[in-house]
Design a protein around this motif. Structure first.
Motif, PDB file in Angstrom:
ATOM      1  N   ARG A 184       2.302  23.889   2.684  1.00 48.59           N
ATOM      2  CA  ARG A 184       1.148  23.845   2.613  1.00 48.59           C
ATOM      3  C   ARG A 184       0.244  24.914   1.510  1.00 48.59           C
ATOM      4  NH1 ARG A 184      -2.646  20.866   2.214  1.00 48.59           N
ATOM      5  NH2 ARG A 184      -4.733  20.964   2.955  1.00 48.59           N
ATOM      6  N   PHE A 185       0.608  26.026   0.806  1.00 48.00           N
ATOM      7  CA  PHE A 185       0.606  26.830  -0.088  1.00 48.00           C
ATOM      8  C   PHE A 185       1.498  27.006  -0.837  1.00 48.00           C
ATOM      9  CE2 PHE A 185       1.780  30.752   2.229  1.00 48.00           C
ATOM     10  CZ  PHE A 185       2.918  31.258   1.995  1.00 48.00           C
ATOM     11  N   ILE A 186       2.813  26.348  -0.528  1.00 42.82           N
ATOM     12  CA  ILE A 186       3.910  26.695  -1.280  1.00 42.82           C
ATOM     13  C   ILE A 186       3.716  25.706  -2.984  1.00 42.82           C
ATOM     14  CG2 ILE A 186       5.620  26.119  -0.834  1.00 42.82           C
ATOM     15  CD1 ILE A 186       5.922  29.099  -2.556  1.00 42.82           C
ATOM     16  N   GLU A 187       4.055  24.146  -1.794  1.00 41.25           N
ATOM     17  CA  GLU A 187       3.978  23.308  -2.879  1.00 41.25           C
ATOM     18  C   GLU A 187       2.578  23.035  -3.806  1.00 41.25           C
ATOM     19  OE1 GLU A 187       3.764  19.649  -0.384  1.00 41.25           O
ATOM     20  OE2 GLU A 187       6.105  20.269   0.252  1.00 41.25           O
ATOM     21  N   ALA A 226       3.368  23.904  -7.541  1.00 44.33           N
ATOM     22  CA  ALA A 226       2.738  22.816  -8.966  1.00 44.33           C
ATOM     23  C   ALA A 226       2.158  23.261 -10.227  1.00 44.33           C
ATOM     24  CB  ALA A 226       2.345  21.928  -8.066  1.00 44.33           C
ATOM     25  N   ASP A 227       1.207  24.486  -9.779  1.00 38.52           N
ATOM     26  CA  ASP A 227       0.423  24.874 -11.029  1.00 38.52           C
ATOM     27  C   ASP A 227       1.383  25.950 -12.014  1.00 38.52           C
ATOM     28  OD1 ASP A 227      -1.656  23.242  -9.542  1.00 38.52           O
ATOM     29  OD2 ASP A 227      -2.700  24.933  -8.634  1.00 38.52           O
ATOM     30  N   ALA A 228       1.536  26.436 -11.501  1.00 37.75           N
ATOM     31  CA  ALA A 228       2.805  27.371 -11.980  1.00 37.75           C
ATOM     32  C   ALA A 228       3.065  26.461 -12.915  1.00 37.75           C
ATOM     33  CB  ALA A 228       3.778  28.365 -11.106  1.00 37.75           C
ATOM     34  N   ARG A 229       3.524  25.392 -12.720  1.00 40.05           N
ATOM     35  CA  ARG A 229       4.552  24.459 -13.156  1.00 40.05           C
ATOM     36  C   ARG A 229       3.836  24.632 -14.760  1.00 40.05           C
ATOM     37  NH1 ARG A 229       6.888  21.576  -8.623  1.00 40.05           N
ATOM     38  NH2 ARG A 229       8.853  23.014  -7.800  1.00 40.05           N
ATOM     39  N   ARG A 254      16.120  27.872   4.222  1.00 40.82           N
ATOM     40  CA  ARG A 254      17.003  27.554   2.850  1.00 40.82           C
ATOM     41  C   ARG A 254      16.018  27.569   2.115  1.00 40.82           C
ATOM     42  NH1 ARG A 254      22.470  25.280   1.318  1.00 40.82           N
ATOM     43  NH2 ARG A 254      22.861  25.041  -1.173  1.00 40.82           N
ATOM     44  N   SER A 255      15.369  26.933   2.149  1.00 42.18           N
ATOM     45  CA  SER A 255      13.822  25.496   1.533  1.00 42.18           C
ATOM     46  C   SER A 255      12.998  26.767   1.178  1.00 42.18           C
ATOM     47  CB  SER A 255      13.259  24.301   2.084  1.00 42.18           C
ATOM     48  OG  SER A 255      13.415  24.323   2.811  1.00 42.18           O
ATOM     49  N   ILE A 256      12.348  26.957   2.177  1.00 42.75           N
ATOM     50  CA  ILE A 256      11.777  27.839   1.727  1.00 42.75           C
ATOM     51  C   ILE A 256      11.989  29.245   0.561  1.00 42.75           C
ATOM     52  CG2 ILE A 256      10.361  29.949   3.607  1.00 42.75           C
ATOM     53  CD1 ILE A 256      10.081  28.468   5.654  1.00 42.75           C
ATOM     54  N   ARG A 257      13.103  29.980   0.982  1.00 43.97           N
ATOM     55  CA  ARG A 257      13.438  31.084  -0.145  1.00 43.97           C
ATOM     56  C   ARG A 257      13.447  30.122  -1.750  1.00 43.97           C
ATOM     57  NH1 ARG A 257      18.950  32.846   2.191  1.00 43.97           N
ATOM     58  NH2 ARG A 257      19.133  30.330   1.493  1.00 43.97           N
ATOM     59  N   GLU A 258      14.394  29.141  -1.693  1.00 46.32           N
ATOM     60  CA  GLU A 258      14.156  28.262  -2.986  1.00 46.32           C
ATOM     61  C   GLU A 258      12.830  27.929  -3.499  1.00 46.32           C
ATOM     62  OE1 GLU A 258      16.494  25.018  -1.973  1.00 46.32           O
ATOM     63  OE2 GLU A 258      19.006  25.780  -1.958  1.00 46.32           O
ATOM     64  N   SER A 259      12.282  27.503  -2.654  1.00 51.39           N
ATOM     65  CA  SER A 259      10.785  27.101  -3.135  1.00 51.39           C
ATOM     66  C   SER A 259       9.802  28.718  -3.980  1.00 51.39           C
ATOM     67  CB  SER A 259      10.059  26.515  -2.445  1.00 51.39           C
ATOM     68  OG  SER A 259       9.736  27.210  -1.625  1.00 51.39           O
ATOM     69  N   ARG A 260      10.499  29.579  -2.868  1.00 54.12           N
ATOM     70  CA  ARG A 260       9.661  31.652  -3.579  1.00 54.12           C
ATOM     71  C   ARG A 260      10.378  31.681  -4.687  1.00 54.12           C
ATOM     72  NH1 ARG A 260       6.235  32.841   0.448  1.00 54.12           N
ATOM     73  NH2 ARG A 260       6.002  34.412  -0.632  1.00 54.12           N
ATOM     74  N   ARG A 261      11.807  31.150  -4.615  1.00 54.56           N
ATOM     75  CA  ARG A 261      12.678  31.625  -5.337  1.00 54.56           C
ATOM     76  C   ARG A 261      12.339  31.787  -6.758  1.00 54.56           C
ATOM     77  NH1 ARG A 261      18.559  32.836  -3.041  1.00 54.56           N
ATOM     78  NH2 ARG A 261      18.327  34.800  -2.240  1.00 54.56           N
ATOM     79  N   GLU A 262      11.472  29.744  -6.837  1.00 58.47           N
ATOM     80  CA  GLU A 262      11.388  28.803  -8.312  1.00 58.47           C
ATOM     81  C   GLU A 262      10.294  30.179  -9.029  1.00 58.47           C
ATOM     82  OE1 GLU A 262       9.828  25.045  -9.843  1.00 58.47           O
ATOM     83  OE2 GLU A 262      10.068  25.196  -7.953  1.00 58.47           O
ATOM     84  N   PHE A 263       9.113  30.341  -8.001  1.00 59.75           N
ATOM     85  CA  PHE A 263       7.770  30.869  -8.830  1.00 59.75           C
ATOM     86  C   PHE A 263       8.676  32.581  -8.804  1.00 59.75           C
ATOM     87  CE2 PHE A 263       4.137  33.539  -8.439  1.00 59.75           C
ATOM     88  CZ  PHE A 263       3.089  32.882  -9.554  1.00 59.75           C
ATOM     89  N   GLU A 264       9.084  32.942  -8.402  1.00 61.28           N
ATOM     90  CA  GLU A 264       9.694  34.992  -8.670  1.00 61.28           C
ATOM     91  C   GLU A 264      10.702  34.435 -10.358  1.00 61.28           C
ATOM     92  OE1 GLU A 264      11.672  36.191  -5.852  1.00 61.28           O
ATOM     93  OE2 GLU A 264      10.313  35.806  -4.454  1.00 61.28           O
ATOM     94  N   GLY A 265      11.395  33.130  -9.977  1.00 61.93           N
ATOM     95  CA  GLY A 265      11.823  33.091 -11.375  1.00 61.93           C
ATOM     96  C   GLY A 265      10.901  33.308 -12.448  1.00 61.93           C
ATOM     97  N   LEU A 266       9.627  32.247 -12.498  1.00 62.34           N
ATOM     98  CA  LEU A 266       8.695  32.137 -13.663  1.00 62.34           C
ATOM     99  C   LEU A 266       8.518  33.446 -14.193  1.00 62.34           C
ATOM    100  CD1 LEU A 266       6.686  28.957 -12.795  1.00 62.34           C
ATOM    101  CD2 LEU A 266       8.647  29.114 -14.011  1.00 62.34           C
TER     102      LEU A 266
END
Length: 214
Positions: free
Chosen positions: A82-85, A89-92, A140-152
Motif C-alpha cells: 500500500r505504501f511502497i507502490e 511511482a513518485d520516486a521515479r 523477495r518482492s518486498i526486498r526488491e522494491s525497497r532496494r529499488e528506492f535505496e538504489g535511487l
C-alpha cells in the motif's frame, strides 16, 4: 442449409469492461480493508490483534474478510504494498535526468516523508513487524522494491561524489543514514502538526547535505 438465429432483438453483448469494473471494485474494497487492518495493527499490535478484531473493524463476516485476504500474514504483505507502490511511482517521477545530485536527494526526501505522512499506519506496522514478514514467501518482492528506492538514493550520492560535490567514504552507510533520518520519523511525526512533511524534508536534507558537501 441451417438459418442463422435472429439476434436483432437481443441486447448487445458487453465485452471486457464489466469484468474490469468488477476487478477494480474488488481491488478498491481490498485496499480499504488493508488500510483498516493497518490502523488496527498500529493501535493494538499485529500479534495482539485477532480475526474477531478485524471482523469488528471492517464490518465484515469472517467469510467476507477471508474473501479479501488469505490470513494475517497476507495482510502484512499487502500493507507494505500500500505504501511502497506509490512511493516508487513518485520516486521515479522525481528523479530527473538533468537534476543535480543535491536536487535529486531533496526530491526523494520529499517523496519519502510525504509517503510516510500519507500512509503512517501502514509504515508503522511494517517497520514494527518487518522481521516477521521476512519469513513470508513474498519477501523477495518486498526486498526488491525497497532496494529499488535505496538504489535511487545511492545513485544520487555516487554521482555527487564523482562530481566532487559530496565527500563520502562509504556510499552504503550514507544511504542508510539518509533513510534512517526519515524512516525513524514514523514514531513521532504527526501530519498536520507544527512541522509539515515538506518542511521536515527540507530541514533533514539541510542537516544531511551540510555533513557531506565537499
Amino acid at each position: 442449409m441451417p438459418t442463422r438465429p435472429d439476434r436483432s432483438a437481443s441486447p448487445p453483448r458487453k465485452r471486457g469492461r464489466p469484468k474490469l469494473e468488477k476487478n477494480e471494485s474488488f481491488e478498491k474494497r481490498r485496499a480499504e480493508i488493508v488500510d483498516i487492518a493497518a490502523e488496527v495493527f498500529a493501535e493494538r499490535g499485529f500479534h495482539a490483534t485477532t480475526i474477531d478484531d478485524l471482523v469488528e473493524a471492517t464490518g465484515l463476516q469472517r467469510g467476507g474478510l477471508y474473501h479479501y485476504m488469505e490470513n494475517k500474514d497476507d495482510l502484512l504483505v499487502r500493507i507494505h504494498e500500500r505504501f511502497i507502490e506509490p512511493l516508487l511511482a513518485d520516486a521515479r517521477k522525481a528523479v530527473g535526468a538533468d537534476d543535480s545530485p543535491e536536487v535529486t536527494l531533496r526530491n526523494l526526501a520529499h517523496v519519502l516523508i510525504n509517503d510516510i505522512a500519507d500512509y503512517l499506519p501502514q509504515v508503522t506496522v511494517f517497520l514494527h513487524e518487518w522481521r516477521f514478514v521476512e519469513q513470508h514467501d513474498r519477501w523477495r518482492s518486498i526486498r526488491e522494491s525497497r532496494r529499488e528506492f535505496e538504489g535511487l538514493i545511492s545513485k544520487a550520492l555516487e554521482e555527487g561524489a564523482e562530481q566532487n560535490l559530496f565527500k563520502i567514504k562509504d556510499v552504503r552507510l550514507a544511504t542508510l543514514g539518509f533513510l534512517g533520518m526519515f524512516n525513524y520519523s514514523y514514531q513521532w511525526f504527526q501530519p498536520g502538526g507544527r512541522v509539515s512533511a515538506d518542511d521536515l524534508a527540507d530541514q533533514f536534507c539541510d542537516i544531511f547535505l551540510d555533513g557531506i558537501r565537499a
